[in-house]
Scaffold this motif. Structure first.
Motif, PDB file in Angstrom:
ATOM      1  N   ILE A  68       0.846  -1.199   0.000  1.00 25.71           N
ATOM      2  CA  ILE A  68       0.000   0.000   0.000  1.00 25.71           C
ATOM      3  C   ILE A  68       0.880   1.248   0.000  1.00 25.71           C
ATOM      4  CG2 ILE A  68      -1.748   1.323   1.258  1.00 25.71           C
ATOM      5  CD1 ILE A  68      -2.662  -1.374   2.501  1.00 25.71           C
ATOM      6  N   LEU A  69       1.898   1.253   0.853  1.00 25.52           N
ATOM      7  CA  LEU A  69       2.808   2.401   0.922  1.00 25.52           C
ATOM      8  C   LEU A  69       3.454   2.683  -0.427  1.00 25.52           C
ATOM      9  CD1 LEU A  69       4.663   1.878   4.313  1.00 25.52           C
ATOM     10  CD2 LEU A  69       3.357   3.901   3.640  1.00 25.52           C
ATOM     11  N   ALA A  70       3.940   1.641  -1.055  1.00 24.46           N
ATOM     12  CA  ALA A  70       4.616   1.810  -2.346  1.00 24.46           C
ATOM     13  C   ALA A  70       3.667   2.359  -3.402  1.00 24.46           C
ATOM     14  CB  ALA A  70       5.209   0.484  -2.808  1.00 24.46           C
ATOM     15  N   ALA A  71       2.442   1.886  -3.412  1.00 30.01           N
ATOM     16  CA  ALA A  71       1.493   2.296  -4.453  1.00 30.01           C
ATOM     17  C   ALA A  71       0.918   3.684  -4.222  1.00 30.01           C
ATOM     18  CB  ALA A  71       0.359   1.284  -4.558  1.00 30.01           C
ATOM     19  N   THR A  72       0.878   4.138  -2.981  1.00 28.54           N
ATOM     20  CA  THR A  72       0.255   5.433  -2.698  1.00 28.54           C
ATOM     21  C   THR A  72       1.242   6.592  -2.735  1.00 28.54           C
ATOM     22  OG1 THR A  72       0.470   5.084  -0.313  1.00 28.54           O
ATOM     23  CG2 THR A  72      -1.617   4.435  -1.333  1.00 28.54           C
ATOM     24  N   GLU A  73       2.509   6.310  -2.969  1.00 31.24           N
ATOM     25  CA  GLU A  73       3.498   7.381  -2.991  1.00 31.24           C
ATOM     26  C   GLU A  73       3.287   8.364  -4.133  1.00 31.24           C
ATOM     27  OE1 GLU A  73       7.290   5.453  -2.912  1.00 31.24           O
ATOM     28  OE2 GLU A  73       7.217   5.151  -0.746  1.00 31.24           O
ATOM     29  N   GLY A  74       2.620   7.939  -5.193  1.00 32.40           N
ATOM     30  CA  GLY A  74       2.406   8.804  -6.346  1.00 32.40           C
ATOM     31  C   GLY A  74       1.372   9.889  -6.134  1.00 32.40           C
ATOM     32  N   GLY A  75       0.558   9.768  -5.095  1.00 33.28           N
ATOM     33  CA  GLY A  75      -0.420  10.800  -4.802  1.00 33.28           C
ATOM     34  C   GLY A  75      -1.728  10.671  -5.558  1.00 33.28           C
ATOM     35  N   ASP A  76      -1.948   9.547  -6.247  1.00 28.85           N
ATOM     36  CA  ASP A  76      -3.200   9.314  -6.949  1.00 28.85           C
ATOM     37  C   ASP A  76      -4.140   8.556  -6.017  1.00 28.85           C
ATOM     38  OD1 ASP A  76      -5.215   8.828  -8.829  1.00 28.85           O
ATOM     39  OD2 ASP A  76      -4.185   7.080  -9.639  1.00 28.85           O
ATOM     40  N   ALA A  77      -5.321   9.103  -5.774  1.00 32.06           N
ATOM     41  CA  ALA A  77      -6.256   8.485  -4.835  1.00 32.06           C
ATOM     42  C   ALA A  77      -6.676   7.085  -5.278  1.00 32.06           C
ATOM     43  CB  ALA A  77      -7.494   9.374  -4.668  1.00 32.06           C
ATOM     44  N   ALA A  78      -6.854   6.880  -6.565  1.00 29.01           N
ATOM     45  CA  ALA A  78      -7.260   5.559  -7.061  1.00 29.01           C
ATOM     46  C   ALA A  78      -6.166   4.523  -6.826  1.00 29.01           C
ATOM     47  CB  ALA A  78      -7.623   5.632  -8.534  1.00 29.01           C
ATOM     48  N   SER A  79      -4.919   4.953  -6.747  1.00 30.49           N
ATOM     49  CA  SER A  79      -3.823   4.022  -6.473  1.00 30.49           C
ATOM     50  C   SER A  79      -3.960   3.391  -5.100  1.00 30.49           C
ATOM     51  CB  SER A  79      -2.473   4.733  -6.567  1.00 30.49           C
ATOM     52  OG  SER A  79      -2.219   5.123  -7.887  1.00 30.49           O
ATOM     53  N   ALA A  80      -4.513   4.125  -4.159  1.00 29.27           N
ATOM     54  CA  ALA A  80      -4.738   3.570  -2.825  1.00 29.27           C
ATOM     55  C   ALA A  80      -5.696   2.394  -2.899  1.00 29.27           C
ATOM     56  CB  ALA A  80      -5.280   4.645  -1.884  1.00 29.27           C
ATOM     57  N   VAL A  81      -6.730   2.519  -3.691  1.00 32.31           N
ATOM     58  CA  VAL A  81      -7.690   1.428  -3.868  1.00 32.31           C
ATOM     59  C   VAL A  81      -7.023   0.267  -4.587  1.00 32.31           C
ATOM     60  CG1 VAL A  81      -9.880   0.737  -4.922  1.00 32.31           C
ATOM     61  CG2 VAL A  81      -9.659   2.990  -3.857  1.00 32.31           C
ATOM     62  N   ASP A  82      -6.329   0.560  -5.675  1.00 36.45           N
ATOM     63  CA  ASP A  82      -5.652  -0.496  -6.438  1.00 36.45           C
ATOM     64  C   ASP A  82      -4.640  -1.243  -5.582  1.00 36.45           C
ATOM     65  OD1 ASP A  82      -6.984  -0.201  -8.864  1.00 36.45           O
ATOM     66  OD2 ASP A  82      -5.594   1.336  -9.572  1.00 36.45           O
ATOM     67  N   ALA A  83      -3.935  -0.514  -4.753  1.00 39.76           N
ATOM     68  CA  ALA A  83      -2.905  -1.133  -3.916  1.00 39.76           C
ATOM     69  C   ALA A  83      -3.506  -2.159  -2.970  1.00 39.76           C
ATOM     70  CB  ALA A  83      -2.171  -0.057  -3.119  1.00 39.76           C
ATOM     71  N   PHE A  84      -4.630  -1.839  -2.422  1.00 42.78           N
ATOM     72  CA  PHE A  84      -5.237  -2.726  -1.439  1.00 42.78           C
ATOM     73  C   PHE A  84      -5.999  -3.875  -2.091  1.00 42.78           C
ATOM     74  CE2 PHE A  84      -8.141  -3.724   2.158  1.00 42.78           C
ATOM     75  CZ  PHE A  84      -7.160  -4.043   3.076  1.00 42.78           C
ATOM     76  N   THR A  85      -6.538  -3.646  -3.273  1.00 44.63           N
ATOM     77  CA  THR A  85      -7.379  -4.668  -3.894  1.00 44.63           C
ATOM     78  C   THR A  85      -6.639  -5.580  -4.856  1.00 44.63           C
ATOM     79  OG1 THR A  85      -8.042  -3.141  -5.648  1.00 44.63           O
ATOM     80  CG2 THR A  85      -9.468  -3.275  -3.698  1.00 44.63           C
ATOM     81  N   GLY A  86      -5.608  -5.080  -5.495  1.00 45.90           N
ATOM     82  CA  GLY A  86      -4.917  -5.875  -6.505  1.00 45.90           C
ATOM     83  C   GLY A  86      -4.322  -7.150  -5.959  1.00 45.90           C
ATOM     84  N   TRP A  87      -3.726  -7.070  -4.796  1.00 46.45           N
ATOM     85  CA  TRP A  87      -3.119  -8.252  -4.205  1.00 46.45           C
ATOM     86  C   TRP A  87      -4.181  -9.290  -3.859  1.00 46.45           C
ATOM     87  CZ3 TRP A  87      -2.818 -10.824   0.589  1.00 46.45           C
ATOM     88  CH2 TRP A  87      -1.787 -11.747   0.676  1.00 46.45           C
ATOM     89  N   TRP A  88      -5.305  -8.841  -3.291  1.00 48.91           N
ATOM     90  CA  TRP A  88      -6.373  -9.784  -2.933  1.00 48.91           C
ATOM     91  C   TRP A  88      -6.914 -10.481  -4.170  1.00 48.91           C
ATOM     92  CZ3 TRP A  88      -5.827 -11.352   1.511  1.00 48.91           C
ATOM     93  CH2 TRP A  88      -5.583 -10.500   2.590  1.00 48.91           C
ATOM     94  N   ARG A  89      -7.037  -9.762  -5.246  1.00 49.02           N
ATOM     95  CA  ARG A  89      -7.543 -10.366  -6.490  1.00 49.02           C
ATOM     96  C   ARG A  89      -6.622 -11.503  -6.930  1.00 49.02           C
ATOM     97  NH1 ARG A  89      -8.662 -10.280 -11.917  1.00 49.02           N
ATOM     98  NH2 ARG A  89     -10.775  -9.618 -12.409  1.00 49.02           N
ATOM     99  N   GLN A  90      -5.323 -11.259  -6.891  1.00 53.66           N
ATOM    100  CA  GLN A  90      -4.359 -12.295  -7.266  1.00 53.66           C
ATOM    101  C   GLN A  90      -4.435 -13.505  -6.344  1.00 53.66           C
ATOM    102  OE1 GLN A  90      -0.446 -10.605  -7.385  1.00 53.66           O
ATOM    103  NE2 GLN A  90      -0.996  -9.096  -8.944  1.00 53.66           N
TER     104      GLN A  90
END
Length: 191
Positions: A68-90
């Protein structure tokens, strides 16, 4: 008996809790999965299964939080969602819907004789929420709204993971991802 076998046992416990739950995972299972020497589990976890579970919850929490930390460093709010959900999907797809969240597994099976397990799980959920809220805040979401959205993201993803396992389909997770991303974008736009 080095820390390598200890770390393998902690990782194995987290993995097994995802698929079998806390009650369905015994020391023998952890030893077999980790390949650690039999006596080492009692050496590293003299307080028993609850101590191992607490460490496994902490490990799982830190593992996902780092993503989550790595994905949210860019400052895009949608990245926070992707960071948390992408791993669970896999995890869901790779396990053919047998695996869920080890933190949830330990939480729902916490017993009165091991209150430290619920406390450890609460700390992990709080950490994920704080990290997500920080990422949302960095993207421009007001702090109070970021905190509420972060809690909603964690609760939604954990619930969707359970629905995915029940239906053996990632559609529930995909649906909440779309809605959560829309909500986070709206929160940025309205800030």
């Amino acid at each position: 008996m080095g820390t390598d076998s200890r770390e393998r046992m902690v990782r194995s416990a987290a993995h097994l809790f995802r698929e079998r739950g806390y009650s369905g995972t015994g020391f023998r299972d952890v030893i077999a999965h980790s390949g650690a020497p039999r006596g080492s589990i009692y050496h590293h976890f003299p307080e028993g299964k609850a101590q191992l579970a607490e460490e496994a919850v902490r490990y799982a929490g830190e593992f996902l939080n780092a993503g989550i930390l790595a994905a949210t460093e860019g400052g895009d709010a949608a990245s926070a969602v992707d960071a948390f959900t992408g791993w669970w999907r896999q995890v869901l797809i790779r396990s053919e819907f047998r695996a869920g969240c080890p933190v949830v597994a330990v939480t729902v099976e916490s017993h009165e004789d091991a209150p430290q397990l619920a406390a450890a799980a609460a700390r992990v959920f709080d950490r994920w929420q704080d990290t997500l809220a920080t990422g949302l805040g960095n993207a421009g979401v007001a702090d109070d709204r970021a905190a509420r959205l972060a809690r909603l993201i964690v609760a939604s993803v954990e619930g969707a993971t359970i629905l995915c396992r029940a239906h053996r389909d990632v559609a529930p997770l995909d649906d909440i991802v779309k809605e959560l991303k829309a909500m986070t974008r709206e929160a940025v736009d309205s800030a």
